[in-house]
Write an enzyme that holds these catalytic residues in place. Structure first.
Site, PDB file in Angstrom:
ATOM      1  N   HIS A 411       0.826  -1.211   0.000  1.00  0.00           N
ATOM      2  CA  HIS A 411       0.000   0.000   0.000  1.00  0.00           C
ATOM      3  C   HIS A 411       0.860   1.261   0.000  1.00  0.00           C
ATOM      4  CE1 HIS A 411      -2.184   3.267   2.090  1.00  0.00           C
ATOM      5  NE2 HIS A 411      -3.151   2.895   1.280  1.00  0.00           N
ATOM      6  N   CYS A 741      35.102   3.160 -24.096  1.00  0.00           N
ATOM      7  CA  CYS A 741      34.237   3.110 -22.919  1.00  0.00           C
ATOM      8  C   CYS A 741      34.903   3.759 -21.707  1.00  0.00           C
ATOM      9  CB  CYS A 741      33.829   1.676 -22.596  1.00  0.00           C
ATOM     10  SG  CYS A 741      35.195   0.528 -22.330  1.00  0.00           S
TER      11      CYS A 741
END
Length: 784
Positions: A411, A741
């Site tokens: 919830h 990279c």
């Protein structure tokens, strides 16, 4: 129209009379049986029946007058008014004709059949608003007298405090919303398991994933956040292709479960220890629920929020609710919003599951029950054991929510997403370790784990739309290490992942030295119990390593498919491997680990070969079993041509033969020998990914981690650029892939510009530097 209708006779055209929840059950029963979706039968009362009940003796007018002018921000006034209205509705007898119809329909389910009685508001579960859970549910109701009583209570629950406040807040007139009660045969999940399914990733809106949570017993504990459930991520394209589609799983503690009591009703009990340490679903069951979810989503044509239950007596998997997902399905497509904390050295006060990717700060308010909600002021951080719908009026004041219990579908998580605030759930001890009244920062921007830090740490928000960026003559890829951030990063404009560091996945998802897992249980006593705890829920230590690694890689590959995902084989140094659990027993002590037992030489060593085999098994599983053949393999730190040939031979032995099934194997170009002998290396591999960090330090002969010589570290040095040029030109000449990279292009725009001119095919950047680098390159090119 009748006041009571069989669920199987309902369709989505009946929403006005039976609400979205009951209409959806009818839609599922009538249209998805052929897809194998099973739904328990039952019946529903109509909105007309509800209005008829309220019309008796002018009750509807009394209610309207009582709520007129009510200030919903006055918690005590809201509670008083709601209590009075509910009592009026419960005390009124049902209309005689309605009671007779209910008796007739209940009798068809069998004598004293156990049923669930649930609410379905006529404005509930529409895409524009989420009324889910706002009204009451009664489980294991047995006997007609109890069913009639539960109906009156369900009717009354339309005027729960939270429901009154929600309608006021969202502009729904009270008398325009009616209630239908759904009476549905109980599924014996008290001796099985149950949970929630979302047909997208709840944190990012990623559409190609099905997110499943589950725990033992009835599903209310999962929905309410009373347990930390098991979690599963299922890749939709893989499922459709008949592949093994589970790309992620997390074992929840599942400390309690809700079970049925003999005379009716439910109770909470501790989950037996042996069940807590087991996943509640088998792989086959996860795939079945995934197929159900896809069928339901395709039928409705929108993302769905689904509740499921396993009948422990028959083994059947049943769908008990299905409604539109109302938060992430509204996320703006093509727009990325990234939160980043300022650098800091603070240790988290509490850690749990991150909900969303946002950051919030405020004053901690530890609240033990809804009765103390008046202590929470606008902008405070709400800290509680767990929340349920009774907390909603006050949750809207919070800047963040922290709970001891709950998972990503509890919830508190649902409400936090709806309100657009961060939440950290399932911390275990937040209410104990967080001090009421102190300033704090709640961060959900650091991966799967959310953290609570003391003090207000500055943060920034970067919002970018892909449409705002011009095309470039070079592909920009991403360096991604954390699978928990993959879905978020995939929303950035990209050409795939240029560097996925396997060692980062091993560190975060496994944490144990692979050789210790291979030797288990014959490992030192001091690490044996820790290893046992981590591998709980898996068939064996080896299966734990292979599954966890393959699911981490699989998440990255699924998030970025069909673009390439270049996975670098593990490149831990010996001192880094030693820090894994059990690692010190297997690692040498080296004077200079940076230049020691790492990369290709480690894979070829007899002492490490069994561990390397586990990496290969994980990669093979991703490409073949999961069908994610966009994964490419990258070999780091290849010193010599003999090492290159040796590693390729080992990969072939492990079922990863270059060129077979489209497999590309590239290598890191990060040692001067790689550039000097570029033509020979490129005869063996499909391309180069240049690691500019190691290449620079080895070319200039300096330790990049040493502050004494750090000033001399510069990828733009002429010697480094000469080697870069050799590597790029050799790759272009041979028609091989060549990318970079390292961090250099992000830090130095002149280097990025030079690399583009040299013919670099791609640059792989950290996510936070992708957009700025893109914009700067475009600006430079525009100026000429």
């Amino acid at each position: 129209m009748s006041w009571v209708i069989d669920l199987a006779a309902l369709t989505m055209n009946d929403v006005a009379q039976v609400g979205g929840k009951n209409a959806s059950l009818g839609e599922l029963l009538g249209n998805l049986a052929e897809a194998g979706v099973q739904v328990p039968g039952g019946f529903a009362t109509t909105a007309d029946a509800f209005r008829a009940h309220l019309a008796q003796n002018g009750l509807d007018q009394r209610i309207k007058a009582r709520l007129a002018g009510l200030d919903i921000d006055d918690i005590q006034a809201l509670q008083t008014a709601g209590r009075e209205v509910r009592a009026w509705i419960e005390e009124a007898a049902l209309p005689e004709e309605l009671e007779m119809m209910v008796r007739e329909h209940y009798a068809t389910l069998g004598p004293d059949a156990p049923v669930a009685v649930r609410s379905s508001a006529t404005a509930e579960d529409l895409p524009e608003a989420s009324f889910a859970g706002q009204q009451e549910t009664f489980l294991n109701v047995r006997g007609i007298d109890e069913v009639l009583s539960a109906l009156r209570k369900v009717f009354a629950s339309l005027y729960n405090d939270r429901a009154i406040a929600y309608r006021e807040h969202n502009g729904f007139a009270h008398d325009e919303v009616a209630l239908s009660a759904g009476v549905q045969r109980m599924v014996r999940s008290d001796v099985g398991c149950s949970g929630v399914i979302f047909t997208l990733d709840t944190e990012t809106g990623f559409r190609d994933a099905v997110f499943i949570t589950g725990a033992w017993g009835l599903g209310e504990t999962v929905v309410q956040g009373a347990v930390n459930p098991d979690e599963y991520q299922v890749y939709k394209p893989g499922l459709r292709a008949g592949k093994h589609a589970i790309i992620g799983r997390t074992l929840g503690s599942k400390a309690i479960r809700m079970v049925l009591t003999e005379g009716g009703g439910t109770r909470i009990e501790d989950t037996p220890d042996e069940l807590q340490s087991r996943f509640c679903l088998s792989d086959e069951q996860v795939h079945t629920l995934g197929r159900y979810a896809i069928a339901i989503e395709e039928h409705y044509g929108r993302p769905m929020d689904i509740e499921w239950a396993e009948d422990g007596e028959t083994g059947e998997l049943m769908i008990v609710q299905a409604r539109p997902e109302t938060v992430e399905s509204r996320v703006e497509v093509g727009v990325s919003e990234t939160y980043r904390l300022a650098p800091h050295d603070r240790t988290p006060l509490a850690t749990g599951r991150a909900i969303g990717g946002r950051i919030g700060s405020g004053v901690i308010r530890v609240v033990d029950s809804p009765n103390a909600m008046h202590t929470v002021q606008q902008g405070d951080i709400l800290v509680a054991d767990m929340t349920d719908p009774d907390w909603e009026p006050i949750m809207k004041r919070a800047s963040a929510i922290v709970t001891d219990r709950g998972g990503r579908t509890c919830h508190a998580a649902i409400i936090a997403r709806e309100m657009g605030i961060p939440a950290v759930v399932g911390c275990g001890n937040a209410t104990e370790v967080l001090t009421d009244g102190i300033d704090a920062t709640v961060s959900c921007a650091e991966g799967d784990d959310g953290h609570v830090y003391e003090g207000r740490i500055p943060f920034e928000v970067q919002r970018t739309g892909a449409a705002d960026l011009p095309p470039l003559p070079v592909k920009l890829m991403l360096n991604v290490a954390n699978p928990g951030r993959a879905y978020t990063f995939s929303r950035l404009p990209h050409a795939g992942i240029g560097l996925a560091r396997l060692e980062f996945i091993i560190n975060s998802h496994i944490g144990i030295h692979p050789l210790a897992l291979l030797d288990y249980p014959n490992v030192p006593y001091e690490v044996k119990s820790e290893i046992a705890s981590r591998i709980a829920g898996f068939d064996s230590p080896v299966e734990f390593f292979v599954r966890r690694l393959s699911e981490g890689i699989g998440t990255l590959a699924a998030a970025f498919a069909p673009e390439p995902v270049i996975v670098r084989l593990s490149d831990f140094k010996s001192n880094e491997y030693a820090h894994l659990i059990g690692g010190r027993a297997y690692e040498p002590e080296e004077e200079n680990p940076m230049l020691g037992f790492r990369g290709a030489s480690r894979y070829l060593a007899d002492s490490f070969r069994p561990a390397f085999s586990l990496e290969c098994r994980a990669l093979k599983r991703v490409r073949e079993d999961m069908g994610l053949d966009n994964v490419q393999v990258m070999v780091p730190f290849v010193r010599t041509l003999d090492e290159a040939r040796g590693v390729l031979a080992v990969l072939e032995e492990e079922g990863l033969k270059r060129g077979e099934n489209g497999l590309k194997v590239v290598m890191m170009c990060e040692i001067p020998s790689n550039a000097l002998l570029a033509d020979q290396f490129l005869d063996l591999f499909d391309g180069f990914s240049i690691g500019s960090n190691d290449l620079t330090q080895l070319t200039l002969g300096l330790d990049r981690d040493s502050g004494l010589v750090a000033d001399a570290f510069d990828e733009r040095d002429e010697a480094v650029k000469a080697l870069l040029s050799m590597a790029i030109r050799a790759a272009r000449r041979k028609g091989r892939y060549v990318g970079i990279c390292g961090q250099g292009p992000s830090d130095h725009m002149d280097l990025a510009e030079w690399l583009v001119a040299e013919g670099i095919e791609s640059m792989s950047l950290n996510p936070d530097s992708l957009i700025p680098t893109w914009e700067r390159i475009a600006e430079k090119l525009e100026r000429g």
